[in-house]
Design a protein around this motif. Structure first.
Motif, PDB file in Angstrom:
ATOM      1  N   ALA A 171       9.672  -1.474   3.536  1.00 33.62           N
ATOM      2  CA  ALA A 171      10.909  -0.692   3.430  1.00 33.62           C
ATOM      3  C   ALA A 171      10.655   0.627   2.716  1.00 33.62           C
ATOM      4  CB  ALA A 171      11.975  -1.500   2.702  1.00 33.62           C
ATOM      5  N   GLY A 172       9.882   0.566   1.631  1.00 40.01           N
ATOM      6  CA  GLY A 172       9.568   1.776   0.875  1.00 40.01           C
ATOM      7  C   GLY A 172       8.763   2.761   1.700  1.00 40.01           C
ATOM      8  N   LEU A 173       7.830   2.245   2.509  1.00 42.90           N
ATOM      9  CA  LEU A 173       7.011   3.106   3.363  1.00 42.90           C
ATOM     10  C   LEU A 173       7.864   3.804   4.415  1.00 42.90           C
ATOM     11  CD1 LEU A 173       3.935   0.742   3.807  1.00 42.90           C
ATOM     12  CD2 LEU A 173       3.914   2.959   2.643  1.00 42.90           C
ATOM     13  N   LYS A 174       8.786   3.059   5.021  1.00 41.52           N
ATOM     14  CA  LYS A 174       9.657   3.659   6.047  1.00 41.52           C
ATOM     15  C   LYS A 174      10.575   4.702   5.422  1.00 41.52           C
ATOM     16  CE  LYS A 174       9.450   0.024   9.503  1.00 41.52           C
ATOM     17  NZ  LYS A 174      10.153  -0.969  10.327  1.00 41.52           N
ATOM     18  N   GLN A 175      11.007   4.427   4.211  1.00 42.09           N
ATOM     19  CA  GLN A 175      11.857   5.393   3.515  1.00 42.09           C
ATOM     20  C   GLN A 175      11.067   6.677   3.201  1.00 42.09           C
ATOM     21  OE1 GLN A 175      13.743   3.725   0.071  1.00 42.09           O
ATOM     22  NE2 GLN A 175      14.983   5.530  -0.339  1.00 42.09           N
ATOM     23  N   ALA A 176       9.749   6.535   3.003  1.00 40.62           N
ATOM     24  CA  ALA A 176       8.893   7.696   2.724  1.00 40.62           C
ATOM     25  C   ALA A 176       8.488   8.422   4.013  1.00 40.62           C
ATOM     26  CB  ALA A 176       7.650   7.251   1.969  1.00 40.62           C
ATOM     27  N   GLY A 177       9.004   7.948   5.165  1.00 38.36           N
ATOM     28  CA  GLY A 177       8.713   8.607   6.428  1.00 38.36           C
ATOM     29  C   GLY A 177       7.446   8.136   7.099  1.00 38.36           C
ATOM     30  N   ILE A 178       6.945   6.958   6.697  1.00 40.48           N
ATOM     31  CA  ILE A 178       5.725   6.406   7.296  1.00 40.48           C
ATOM     32  C   ILE A 178       6.121   5.258   8.213  1.00 40.48           C
ATOM     33  CG2 ILE A 178       3.511   5.256   6.862  1.00 40.48           C
ATOM     34  CD1 ILE A 178       3.496   6.651   4.115  1.00 40.48           C
ATOM     35  N   ASP A 179       6.007   5.505   9.507  1.00 35.97           N
ATOM     36  CA  ASP A 179       6.362   4.496  10.505  1.00 35.97           C
ATOM     37  C   ASP A 179       5.128   3.634  10.770  1.00 35.97           C
ATOM     38  OD1 ASP A 179       7.623   3.012  12.408  1.00 35.97           O
ATOM     39  OD2 ASP A 179       7.573   4.552  13.975  1.00 35.97           O
ATOM     40  N   ILE A 180       5.145   2.403  10.277  1.00 38.31           N
ATOM     41  CA  ILE A 180       3.954   1.565  10.337  1.00 38.31           C
ATOM     42  C   ILE A 180       4.352   0.112  10.581  1.00 38.31           C
ATOM     43  CG2 ILE A 180       3.939   1.232   7.825  1.00 38.31           C
ATOM     44  CD1 ILE A 180       0.915   1.198   7.903  1.00 38.31           C
ATOM     45  N   ALA A 181       3.561  -0.582  11.397  1.00 35.14           N
ATOM     46  CA  ALA A 181       3.794  -2.014  11.613  1.00 35.14           C
ATOM     47  C   ALA A 181       3.229  -2.788  10.425  1.00 35.14           C
ATOM     48  CB  ALA A 181       3.106  -2.466  12.896  1.00 35.14           C
ATOM     49  N   GLU A 182       3.890  -3.886  10.060  1.00 33.59           N
ATOM     50  CA  GLU A 182       3.441  -4.658   8.900  1.00 33.59           C
ATOM     51  C   GLU A 182       2.009  -5.160   9.084  1.00 33.59           C
ATOM     52  OE1 GLU A 182       5.112  -8.059   5.827  1.00 33.59           O
ATOM     53  OE2 GLU A 182       6.105  -7.747   7.756  1.00 33.59           O
ATOM     54  N   SER A 183       1.637  -5.471  10.325  1.00 30.67           N
ATOM     55  CA  SER A 183       0.284  -5.972  10.597  1.00 30.67           C
ATOM     56  C   SER A 183      -0.788  -4.900  10.369  1.00 30.67           C
ATOM     57  CB  SER A 183       0.190  -6.472  12.040  1.00 30.67           C
ATOM     58  OG  SER A 183       0.520  -5.429  12.946  1.00 30.67           O
ATOM     59  N   ASP A 184      -0.374  -3.615  10.323  1.00 36.11           N
ATOM     60  CA  ASP A 184      -1.337  -2.523  10.144  1.00 36.11           C
ATOM     61  C   ASP A 184      -1.474  -2.083   8.691  1.00 36.11           C
ATOM     62  OD1 ASP A 184      -1.835  -2.405  12.863  1.00 36.11           O
ATOM     63  OD2 ASP A 184      -0.283  -0.894  13.233  1.00 36.11           O
ATOM     64  N   ILE A 185      -0.658  -2.635   7.795  1.00 30.54           N
ATOM     65  CA  ILE A 185      -0.663  -2.159   6.411  1.00 30.54           C
ATOM     66  C   ILE A 185      -2.023  -2.368   5.755  1.00 30.54           C
ATOM     67  CG2 ILE A 185       0.266  -2.606   4.102  1.00 30.54           C
ATOM     68  CD1 ILE A 185       3.009  -2.960   5.336  1.00 30.54           C
ATOM     69  N   GLY A 186      -2.633  -3.540   5.971  1.00 31.90           N
ATOM     70  CA  GLY A 186      -3.929  -3.828   5.353  1.00 31.90           C
ATOM     71  C   GLY A 186      -4.999  -2.835   5.756  1.00 31.90           C
ATOM     72  N   SER A 187      -5.097  -2.545   7.059  1.00 36.09           N
ATOM     73  CA  SER A 187      -6.123  -1.610   7.526  1.00 36.09           C
ATOM     74  C   SER A 187      -5.835  -0.188   7.047  1.00 36.09           C
ATOM     75  CB  SER A 187      -6.224  -1.647   9.057  1.00 36.09           C
ATOM     76  OG  SER A 187      -4.992  -1.262   9.645  1.00 36.09           O
ATOM     77  N   LYS A 188      -4.539   0.199   6.998  1.00 38.63           N
ATOM     78  CA  LYS A 188      -4.191   1.535   6.517  1.00 38.63           C
ATOM     79  C   LYS A 188      -4.496   1.689   5.024  1.00 38.63           C
ATOM     80  CE  LYS A 188      -2.660   3.407  10.303  1.00 38.63           C
ATOM     81  NZ  LYS A 188      -3.423   4.509  10.915  1.00 38.63           N
ATOM     82  N   PHE A 189      -4.290   0.596   4.257  1.00 41.77           N
ATOM     83  CA  PHE A 189      -4.612   0.628   2.834  1.00 41.77           C
ATOM     84  C   PHE A 189      -6.128   0.819   2.643  1.00 41.77           C
ATOM     85  CE2 PHE A 189      -5.729  -1.714  -1.131  1.00 41.77           C
ATOM     86  CZ  PHE A 189      -5.087  -0.881  -2.029  1.00 41.77           C
ATOM     87  N   GLU A 190      -6.896   0.090   3.431  1.00 42.55           N
ATOM     88  CA  GLU A 190      -8.357   0.211   3.375  1.00 42.55           C
ATOM     89  C   GLU A 190      -8.798   1.630   3.733  1.00 42.55           C
ATOM     90  OE1 GLU A 190     -11.933  -1.071   6.324  1.00 42.55           O
ATOM     91  OE2 GLU A 190     -10.425  -2.614   5.899  1.00 42.55           O
ATOM     92  N   GLU A 191      -8.211   2.197   4.791  1.00 41.07           N
ATOM     93  CA  GLU A 191      -8.574   3.546   5.222  1.00 41.07           C
ATOM     94  C   GLU A 191      -8.178   4.586   4.174  1.00 41.07           C
ATOM     95  OE1 GLU A 191      -6.609   3.867   8.941  1.00 41.07           O
ATOM     96  OE2 GLU A 191      -7.935   2.453   9.965  1.00 41.07           O
ATOM     97  N   ALA A 192      -6.994   4.406   3.572  1.00 42.92           N
ATOM     98  CA  ALA A 192      -6.546   5.352   2.556  1.00 42.92           C
ATOM     99  C   ALA A 192      -7.431   5.272   1.310  1.00 42.92           C
ATOM    100  CB  ALA A 192      -5.091   5.072   2.186  1.00 42.92           C
ATOM    101  N   ALA A 193      -7.839   4.049   0.931  1.00 44.93           N
ATOM    102  CA  ALA A 193      -8.744   3.876  -0.212  1.00 44.93           C
ATOM    103  C   ALA A 193     -10.069   4.582   0.055  1.00 44.93           C
ATOM    104  CB  ALA A 193      -8.973   2.389  -0.483  1.00 44.93           C
ATOM    105  N   LYS A 194     -10.554   4.423   1.271  1.00 41.87           N
ATOM    106  CA  LYS A 194     -11.822   5.056   1.658  1.00 41.87           C
ATOM    107  C   LYS A 194     -11.692   6.583   1.581  1.00 41.87           C
ATOM    108  CE  LYS A 194     -13.741   2.948   5.032  1.00 41.87           C
ATOM    109  NZ  LYS A 194     -14.033   2.485   6.412  1.00 41.87           N
ATOM    110  N   THR A 195     -10.552   7.103   2.039  1.00 44.03           N
ATOM    111  CA  THR A 195     -10.337   8.552   2.019  1.00 44.03           C
ATOM    112  C   THR A 195     -10.291   9.071   0.587  1.00 44.03           C
ATOM    113  OG1 THR A 195      -9.091   8.431   4.075  1.00 44.03           O
ATOM    114  CG2 THR A 195      -8.793  10.402   2.747  1.00 44.03           C
TER     115      THR A 195
END
Length: 625
Positions: free
Chosen positions: A460-484
């Motif tokens: 909910a917080g992510l969608k409110q921040a304007g990030i349209d993301i499926a719940e199943s993709d959160i883990g991979s996006k977190f990993e990618e953001a950490a890497k970045t």
């Protein structure tokens, strides 16, 4: 793929020929070379037992001697080996199956044979020429080549073109406006490229003996490192990679492309823009000649030419410290910027941003192939970079082939990239390719900005921040953001090592190289409710990764686990673990360090700050940057 990465992916037998070449060279040229002696002493002179990083460092020290060794060996080789090298050094062919190289060799040989017969027929039909037109110039070059080739026969030696003779012939071709493909075709008339079934295998074995290529027997795959491609390009007189030449050609008008083709006697009437660019690329016309004279009308003055190069730098989004005062200065600066572009471009867009851009383009791109059929992005990449049909096309593979996000965008024509820009609803002002890259860099910035929400899987917080993301993709996006974030802390993220230790079952999130042999294994964990407490599962994972890293000759200095927060039991278990050294860092803590780093004018950050063990004090690290 970098030499260090190639060496890490091979066993001792597969890299033995390269190491043997370096060993023999060291023995013969060490006397008087202080840098080489110092490097050998650091390795205790045990080259065959050295790590991949040590061998890579040794190669850079001995490179001038190795280059001369390769030059001498190639001078004694024939046209078939030269053709094989021409294929291997092209973009996209640095990793390829032997069977695919055989197909490319056959295709290239047929094209050379066809052009050679056309030249032969052209010169036979027209007889003598005195107008210095295309036929006359070709005849001059062919006659000179024949003299150079047959000179050896007069002194009872095998007919060969020596390196000195080739240098002279290359200069002659340049001034006579004979393109590289025509030079190869003329040589084919005197020393035909072999067509026997075992020719490719013979060529590869010869190149392996010289240390130029590596062969993975298990996968029947040939690898050639980026450093060796660069060395061979220097020896072949190839100034720019084809992918960088394409960028320059994309910036020219149709009239300018026609000027280039006219200079080399190529057909221009009824030829589309796409065909013009393709013909110039395939002809192998030298970039320096294009930028100095071929691009312009005959009456174009020097100041206008210099101004056009300044505009070209702007079109290519080059951020240069100086423009250069002379035409040659500007040409040198432009070429230098393009030669060093790949390293900067991989950093400019993170791995996750690259993947997101690729996926978006694959969905929204609708191209047309030269034969008029519809073409996807993957099909375009396969065709332009000569990739085999059975090869999976993804950003990891493209990175291994040194194909950057910029390279992918320049495969799209100017009109095609504008259509993609419009589909993505980006501004119509400015360079459309730069706008697309910025869009994905901005999307990644948004993930970093909301890193803590990703860690807690707060949909909910992510969608409110304007990030349209499926719940199943959160883990991979977190990993990618950490890497970045870690990349932006100027840490060396080793994707090739990570890929090589991963299995179908277990996949490490992040590998950070902190020295020639030492690494940090990073693991990024999201957790929805409360503190992260799964120590036994996590420790079992990271210990398996550590073992596989050590099997490849790398020492695991630390394991870094990133999570929203950690339970008390998790922290105590990590501190008491005797098998691996574990550091813990909260997502908020990593973001805090990143914020401090990006706001400092000259931040001082060392990866050793992650090796203290236990729960790291992010506030203290951020304060002392």
């Amino acid at each position: 793929m970098k030499l260090n990465q190639v060496l890490a992916s091979l066993n001792q037998i597969e890299k033995s020929k390269f190491i043997n070449c370096l060993d023999k060279l060291c023995s013969s040229v060490e006397r008087g070379d202080e840098r080489l002696t110092e490097r050998l002493d650091k390795m205790n002179r045990q080259i065959k037992d050295a790590s991949g990083s040590e061998i890579t460092q040794l190669f850079h020290v001995i490179k001038p001697h190795y280059k001369e060794f390769v030059r001498e060996q190639l001078e004694m080789s024939g046209a078939s080996l030269a053709l094989m090298l021409n294929i291997l050094t092209r973009d996209g062919n640095s990793i390829a199956r032997v069977a695919w190289l055989e197909q490319l060799y056959s295709r290239e040989r047929e094209a050379t044979e066809h052009l050679a017969q056309n030249i032969k027929a052209l010169l036979a039909d027209n007889g003598e020429h005195d107008d210095f037109g295309k036929e006359h110039r070709l005849k001059i070059f062919k006659d000179c080549f024949e003299v150079a080739f047959t000179n050896d026969l007069r002194v009872n030696r095998e007919a060969k073109i020596s390196d000195d003779e080739r240098t002279i012939l290359n200069q002659l071709a340049k001034h006579l406006k004979i393109s590289r493909d025509e030079v190869i075709a003329v040589e084919h008339l005197f020393e035909p490229v072999r067509a026997e079934a075992n020719t490719v295998d013979d060529c590869l074995q010869t190149l392996r003996e010289m240390g130029l290529v590596f062969i993975n027997r298990k996968r029947s795959e040939v690898l050639i490192a980026d450093e060796l491609v660069a060395l061979l390009n220097e020896l072949q007189g190839k100034t720019l990679a084809d992918k960088h030449m394409l960028r320059v050609l994309r910036c020219f008008s149709d009239a300018e492309l026609s000027n280039i083709l006219k200079a080399y006697g190529k057909r221009i009437r009824g030829v589309s823009r796409v065909e013009k660019i393709h013909t110039i690329q395939q002809s192998g016309i030298d970039i320096r000649s294009i930028l100095a004279t071929d691009l312009f009308d005959n009456d174009e003055g020097l100041n206008k030419r210099k101004e056009r190069l300044k505009q070209l730098m702007d079109d290519l989004d080059m951020d240069v410290d100086r423009l250069g005062t002379t035409l040659d200065d500007r040409i040198n600066i432009l070429i230098h910027e393009l030669q060093g572009a790949s390293e900067r471009e991989f950093v400019a867009l993170s791995a996750s941003g690259y993947k997101e851009m690729f996926d978006t383009l694959e969905t929204n791109f609708e191209g047309v192939s030269p034969d008029g059929k519809s073409e996807s992005l993957t099909q375009r990449i396969r065709r332009e970079f000569e990739l085999e049909d059975i090869e999976d096309i993804n950003t990891e593979r493209l990175r291994a082939l040194s194909i950057t996000p910029h390279d992918v965008l320049y495969l799209l024509s100017n009109d095609e990239v504008k259509r993609v820009r419009d589909v993505l609803k980006l501004s119509k002002r400015g360079n459309p390719r730069a706008l697309v890259l910025e869009a994905f860099a901005s999307a990644n910035d948004k993930l970093i900005e909301n890193f803590a929400l990703l860690a807690c899987r707060d949909l909910a917080g992510l969608k409110q921040a304007g990030i349209d993301i499926a719940e199943s993709d959160i883990g991979s996006k977190f990993e990618e953001a950490a890497k970045t974030i870690l990349e932006e802390l100027d840490l060396n993220i080793d994707e090739e090592l990570r890929k090589s230790i991963n299995t179908a079952k277990d996949k490490a999130d992040i590998i950070i190289s902190i020295s020639d042999d030492d690494v940090i294994i990073g693991e990024a964990k999201t957790f929805k409710n409360g503190d992260f407490a799964k120590y036994s599962t996590t420790s079992r994972q990271v210990k398996a990764y550590a073992k596989r890293c050590e099997n490849q000759g790398r020492r695991v200095a630390q394991v870094l686990i990133i999570a929203p927060t950690f339970s008390k039991d998790f922290i105590e278990s990590a501190e008491m673990d005797t098998e691996v050294n574990i550091s813990l860092l909260t997502a908020d803590g990593l973001k805090q360090i990143h914020n401090a780093y990006t706001t400092k004018r000259k931040p001082n950050f060392s990866p050793k700050l992650f090796t203290k063990g236990g729960l790291l004090k992010a506030e203290l690290i951020a304060k002392n940057l």
